[in-house]
Scaffold this motif. Structure first.
Motif, PDB file in Angstrom:
ATOM      1  N   LEU A   1      -8.352  -7.176  48.738  1.00 14.51           N
ATOM      2  CA  LEU A   1      -9.437  -7.027  47.764  1.00 14.51           C
ATOM      3  C   LEU A   1      -8.981  -7.358  46.344  1.00 14.51           C
ATOM      4  CD1 LEU A   1     -10.701  -3.568  49.092  1.00 14.51           C
ATOM      5  CD2 LEU A   1     -11.576  -5.832  49.725  1.00 14.51           C
ATOM      6  N   HIS A   2      -9.927  -7.851  45.545  1.00 10.27           N
ATOM      7  CA  HIS A   2      -9.699  -8.115  44.126  1.00 10.27           C
ATOM      8  C   HIS A   2     -10.908  -7.591  43.358  1.00 10.27           C
ATOM      9  CE1 HIS A   2      -6.224 -10.685  45.017  1.00 10.27           C
ATOM     10  NE2 HIS A   2      -6.949 -11.155  46.023  1.00 10.27           N
ATOM     11  N   PRO A   3     -10.894  -6.294  43.020  1.00 10.06           N
ATOM     12  CA  PRO A   3     -12.066  -5.675  42.379  1.00 10.06           C
ATOM     13  C   PRO A   3     -12.377  -6.306  41.018  1.00 10.06           C
ATOM     14  CG  PRO A   3     -10.541  -4.009  43.194  1.00 10.06           C
ATOM     15  CD  PRO A   3      -9.832  -5.314  43.276  1.00 10.06           C
ATOM     16  N   SER A   4     -13.679  -6.396  40.745  1.00  7.07           N
ATOM     17  CA  SER A   4     -14.143  -6.924  39.462  1.00  7.07           C
ATOM     18  C   SER A   4     -15.404  -6.171  39.068  1.00  7.07           C
ATOM     19  CB  SER A   4     -14.434  -8.426  39.578  1.00  7.07           C
ATOM     20  OG  SER A   4     -15.026  -8.927  38.396  1.00  7.07           O
ATOM     21  N   LEU A   5     -15.444  -5.702  37.822  1.00 10.60           N
ATOM     22  CA  LEU A   5     -16.598  -4.949  37.320  1.00 10.60           C
ATOM     23  C   LEU A   5     -17.285  -5.762  36.236  1.00 10.60           C
ATOM     24  CD1 LEU A   5     -18.235  -2.306  37.327  1.00 10.60           C
ATOM     25  CD2 LEU A   5     -16.662  -1.438  35.591  1.00 10.60           C
ATOM     26  N   SER A   6     -18.564  -6.053  36.451  1.00  9.98           N
ATOM     27  CA  SER A   6     -19.370  -6.782  35.478  1.00  9.98           C
ATOM     28  C   SER A   6     -20.588  -5.939  35.157  1.00  9.98           C
ATOM     29  CB  SER A   6     -19.793  -8.150  36.031  1.00  9.98           C
ATOM     30  OG  SER A   6     -20.624  -8.825  35.108  1.00  9.98           O
TER      31      SER A   6
ATOM     32  N   PHE B   1     -15.830   1.243  45.903  1.00  4.71           N
ATOM     33  CA  PHE B   1     -15.436   0.962  44.524  1.00  4.71           C
ATOM     34  C   PHE B   1     -16.234   1.828  43.551  1.00  4.71           C
ATOM     35  CE2 PHE B   1     -13.966  -3.746  45.164  1.00  4.71           C
ATOM     36  CZ  PHE B   1     -12.872  -3.294  45.857  1.00  4.71           C
ATOM     37  N   SER B   2     -17.556   1.793  43.708  1.00  2.00           N
ATOM     38  CA  SER B   2     -18.441   2.497  42.778  1.00  2.00           C
ATOM     39  C   SER B   2     -18.199   3.999  42.794  1.00  2.00           C
ATOM     40  CB  SER B   2     -19.898   2.188  43.125  1.00  2.00           C
ATOM     41  OG  SER B   2     -20.780   2.886  42.274  1.00  2.00           O
TER      42      SER B   2
END
Length: 355
Positions: A159-164, A32-33
């Motif tokens: 997958l369910h990507p989430s960015l915090s 992801f990153s």
């Protein structure tokens, strides 16, 4: 219904499973990153360098993944912006005819920029994306320019990507292989933060960490709470919806079913696939080129009717998730057409015509 994995002293198999899940989580979040960073870097450049802006197109992406580069820079930028927010929707482990296993990350629409050493990347719209909708253990044959190849689905993670802030996570990830699952991991990031009791670790901290870990990994599927009105986001179709999704361009369809069974979702995803010239079969490209719009105008050659203005707004949100440009001309509010309303309420979620 999901249930917690039973507490107690972990067995060797449980520890091995924990290690395996941690490896999957680390591999996924690193992907992801790196993918989001690469996509943002490409967006920040002064111009998009055509095919270089996407992942190296491999034979599994079937057909010419990038052609007629002139005039598609904005489309590439749109896909890159989407990848910054959602790098992938599935992680697959596939075994080929020779017994070799390889990791594949599947994106929702366009193929992501490659993340070195993390796995092969492909679009869900590509033929290899079909495996993301099949049960674990399924075999599927993929046609490539070099001939047909057969793959077995060994392991799958939805997958369910989430960015915090600056940290990536995958929320309510569903994992399954022949050895375990389905399991729901509430948070990959929390999974990697788990502290195992040991030398130098306070016993209470260790017990609390163990409790958090067990609450984070659930047996079975966990249903997501409905937070707002709208069409439910379904990044991956089930195997039956996926068959409809991939039918030939000139297929005429009537999709029947009660509310909430995914009729509109399947329809929208199919529209996205069949408007994307990069993933059309050769015969489909020929058909598109013979229309009044021609292949160049194919991505705008569609019409959808909705029976209410509210549904029109919901559908437009879904189009945005699928990287489908939705103009006012493409979507028509059909409240003045009683016949369409009647059909819609009883049978269909929408009517689509590819011109």
């Amino acid at each position: 219904m999901a249930k917690l994995i039973a507490k107690g002293t972990p067995s060797h198999s449980a520890i091995a499973q924990q290690d395996q899940l941690a490896d999957i989580a680390e591999n996924t979040l690193s992907f992801f990153s790196e993918t989001a960073t690469r996509a943002q870097s490409l967006l920040d450049e002064n111009h998009v360098m055509g095919a270089g802006a996407l992942a190296a197109v491999n034979t599994l992406n079937a057909g010419p993944a990038i052609q007629n580069l002139s005039g598609i820079s904005e489309e590439i930028r749109r896909e890159l912006r989407h990848l910054c927010a959602e790098p992938a929707i599935a992680r697959l482990v596939l075994r080929d005819d020779n017994g070799h296993e390889q990791i594949y990350f599947i994106s929702r629409a366009g193929a992501p920029p490659a993340a070195r050493g993390r796995g092969t990347v492909a679009s869900y719209r590509s033929p290899i994306g079909r495996l993301a909708s099949l049960p674990v253990g399924s075999d599927h044959e993929i046609r490539t320019p070099k001939g047909s190849r057969s793959f077995e689905l060994v392991e799958r993670a939805a997958l369910h990507p989430s960015l915090s802030g600056a940290e990536w996570d995958s929320i309510n990830t569903v994992l399954q292989s022949r050895e375990y699952g389905p399991l729901t991991v509430v948070s990959f990031k929390e999974l990697l933060k788990t502290i195992a009791p040991g030398e130098g670790i306070d016993l209470l901290d260790g017990l609390l960490a163990e409790g958090r870990a067990e609450d984070n990994v659930l047996e079975g599927l966990r249903r997501s709470a409905i937070m707002k009105m709208g069409l439910r986001d379904q990044p991956l179709l089930d195997q039956y919806q996926d068959e409809i999704f991939r039918l030939p361009l000139d297929t005429r369809l009537v999709i029947l079913g009660p509310p909430g069974t995914g009729k509109t979702t399947t329809l929208i995803k199919r529209l996205g696939l069949k408007l994307d010239a990069a993933f059309l079969e050769e015969e489909e490209r020929r058909l598109a080129s013979q229309t009044r719009a021609s292949l160049r105008g194919h991505s705008q050659s569609w019409l959808m009717f909705t029976p209410t203005e509210l549904l029109k707004q919901y559908v437009k949100e879904a189009f945005n998730r699928e990287d489908i440009p939705a103009s006012k001309l493409g979507m028509t509010f059909a409240a003045s057409l009683p016949a369409i309303n009647s059909v819609y309420c009883g049978l269909l979620q929408a009517l689509v015509r590819l011109c």
